[in-house]
Write an enzyme that holds these catalytic residues in place. Structure first.
Site, PDB file in Angstrom:
ATOM      1  N   THR A  45       0.471  55.930  82.712  1.00 27.96           N
ATOM      2  CA  THR A  45       1.749  56.434  83.219  1.00 27.96           C
ATOM      3  C   THR A  45       2.495  57.130  82.088  1.00 27.96           C
ATOM      4  O   THR A  45       2.610  56.586  80.987  1.00 27.96           O
ATOM      5  CB  THR A  45       2.585  55.269  83.791  1.00 27.96           C
ATOM      6  N   GLY A  72       1.456  62.089  66.656  1.00 23.08           N
ATOM      7  CA  GLY A  72       0.550  62.886  65.835  1.00 23.08           C
ATOM      8  C   GLY A  72      -0.797  62.230  65.620  1.00 23.08           C
ATOM      9  O   GLY A  72      -1.841  62.892  65.621  1.00 23.08           O
ATOM     10  N   HIS A 129       8.888  62.589  66.597  1.00 23.15           N
ATOM     11  CA  HIS A 129       9.785  61.917  65.637  1.00 23.15           C
ATOM     12  C   HIS A 129       9.881  62.632  64.291  1.00 23.15           C
ATOM     13  O   HIS A 129      10.690  62.270  63.438  1.00 23.15           O
ATOM     14  CB  HIS A 129       9.421  60.437  65.459  1.00 23.15           C
ATOM     15  N   CYS A 184       2.501  55.830  54.698  1.00 20.46           N
ATOM     16  CA  CYS A 184       1.431  54.923  55.132  1.00 20.46           C
ATOM     17  C   CYS A 184       0.803  54.214  53.949  1.00 20.46           C
ATOM     18  O   CYS A 184       0.280  53.120  54.077  1.00 20.46           O
ATOM     19  CB  CYS A 184       0.353  55.693  55.860  1.00 20.46           C
ATOM     20  N   SER A 218       4.320  65.967  66.810  1.00 19.53           N
ATOM     21  CA  SER A 218       4.866  64.627  67.023  1.00 19.53           C
ATOM     22  C   SER A 218       6.391  64.685  67.026  1.00 19.53           C
ATOM     23  O   SER A 218       7.001  65.197  66.083  1.00 19.53           O
ATOM     24  CB  SER A 218       4.378  63.703  65.904  1.00 19.53           C
TER      25      SER A 218
END
Ligand SMILES: *Cc1c(COP(=O)(O)O)cnc(C)c1O
Length: 385
Positions: free
Chosen positions: A237, A71, A201, A324, A199
């Site tokens: 990659t 994200g 997860h 966070c 995202s």
């Protein structure tokens, strides 16, 4: 001791079906998708399938999907990518005060580079007003970024309505849909968005992988230069196993979302009504326009951090503000933007439900919290009973 995880807005466990789908791409099918021989072709096929699946779930075409590391990268690529590509058309960007830091900090960084930024306020429920978006739009506005649903208080924004306004004015529109993927309908046509980030997860997929939808014709400068992967929009990659896991998790979540949402809403509302009985408690966020799994309350006279420690002692994982910022003593920027005082905003508790949570979990939490609140208040010099 029984452990109860109620922090699904921070991250979720990988579902067994998702893990199983990913495993071959770590060893037996380890090829580089850019290689021409059979190992490479197998990896390329898995990548193409995942891209087809994700684009179909968004109502987009495969070439409009850029796989990212999650994200934060999706938001940064959308915002900085459009800003750099369109800067000769204008340098004005609009966002809201309750965005995730991935959006807010990307926009504030651009401001330091000479872009002009308008940060829209929200009302007491955390809602952005479409009329305020319209009023903030200028001829030189190139980009608007408003999140689909807020990760702290769960408020769902009127994205489709805002998108229609932004399009009329000819600016690009990004939505951070990290909290709504697998929960709400993410059809990019219905939402009127040009860019949308998700995202894995956050919907029972692996960490470190995400996707950004980029509408055909939207110009984007890459953040990462190098190889020609992702149609030159993101070099490197590809994370084949992660991308396979993202697609699988997204498909499963979409399949089950209506049934699971109905189940979660019942648990959520039971939690909200139970916690509301505690004196000096306020529920944060919108009561209807709200994520099915989000509970956010403030207990007056209590520090969110001490609440979390006490819950942890009983095996309950929750959050105060966002993951966070926990660990710092800053109150949540989201609650402050909603008009809460510093003092109240410090006492917030977020419980976000998920697939593994049961009615018994909810009853256990409701049994534990009132006692913790009472004990913490008894130690507070401010609390007079
Ligand atoms: C978790 C989250 C992000 C960041 O996603 P990562 O994959 O962890 O980088 C961005 N926006 C919102 C709303 C989130 O909840």
């Amino acid at each position: 001791m029984k452990r109860i995880y109620m922090d699904h807005a921070a991250t979720t466990p990988v579902r067994p079906e998702v893990l199983e789908a990913m495993l071959p791409y770590f060893n037996s099918e380890f090829g580089n998708p850019s290689s021409v021989y059979s190992w490479g072709r197998a990896a390329r096929k898995a990548l193409d399938n995942a891209r087809d699946q994700v684009s179909a779930l968004l109502g987009a075409s495969p070439s409009e999907i850029v796989f990212t590391s999650g994200g934060s990268e999706g938001a940064n690529l959308a915002i900085k990518g459009v800003a750099w590509a369109d800067q000769n058309r204008g340098k004005h960007i609009i966002t809201s005060a309750i965005e995730h830091h991935a959006v807010l900090d990307a926009v504030l960084w651009l401001e330091k580079q000479g872009f002009e930024v308008t940060i829209l306020p929200v009302d007491e429920y955390g809602l952005v007003s479409p009329a305020q978006v319209e009023a903030a739009l200028r001829p030189d506005t190139i980009l608007v970024s408003i999140m689909h649903a807020n990760n702290e208080v769960g408020t769902i924004q009127p994205i489709s309505e805002i998108g229609a306004i932004v399009r009329r004015h000819g600016a690009k529109f990004h939505t951070d849909a990290v909290q709504t993927a697998g929960v709400l309908d993410l059809n990019v046509e219905a939402l009127n968005v040009d860019l949308l980030s998700i995202s894995a997860h956050k919907f029972y997929g692996p960490k470190g992988v995400g996707a950004l939808y980029v509408r055909k014709g939207v110009r984007l400068s890459p953040l990462i230069h190098g190889g020609g992967q992702e149609k030159r929009r993101r070099a490197g990659t590809e994370n084949v196993a992660g991308i396979v896991g993202l697609a699988k998790a997204f498909a499963l979540a979409q399949e089950e979302r209506e049934q699971e949402n109905a189940r979660l809403i019942k648990l959520r509302d039971r939690l909200i009504s139970g916690l509301s009985r505690i004196p000096h408690t306020r529920v944060n966020g919108h009561l209807e326009q709200r994520l099915p799994n989000n509970v956010n309350v403030c207990f007056g006279f209590i520090e969110g951090e001490s609440m979390l420690l006490n819950l942890d002692l009983r095996g309950i994982a929750a959050s105060s503000g966002s993951a966070c910022t926990s660990g710092s003593l800053d109150p949540s920027h989201v609650l402050l933007a909603m008009g809460l005082s510093h003092e109240i905003a410090h006492g917030s508790l977020r419980l976000t439900l998920g697939r593994e949570n049961t009615e018994e979990d909810v009853e256990f939490v409701l049994q534990e919290i009132p006692g913790i609140v009472e004990r913490l208040r008894a130690m507070s010099p401010l609390y007079q009973g």
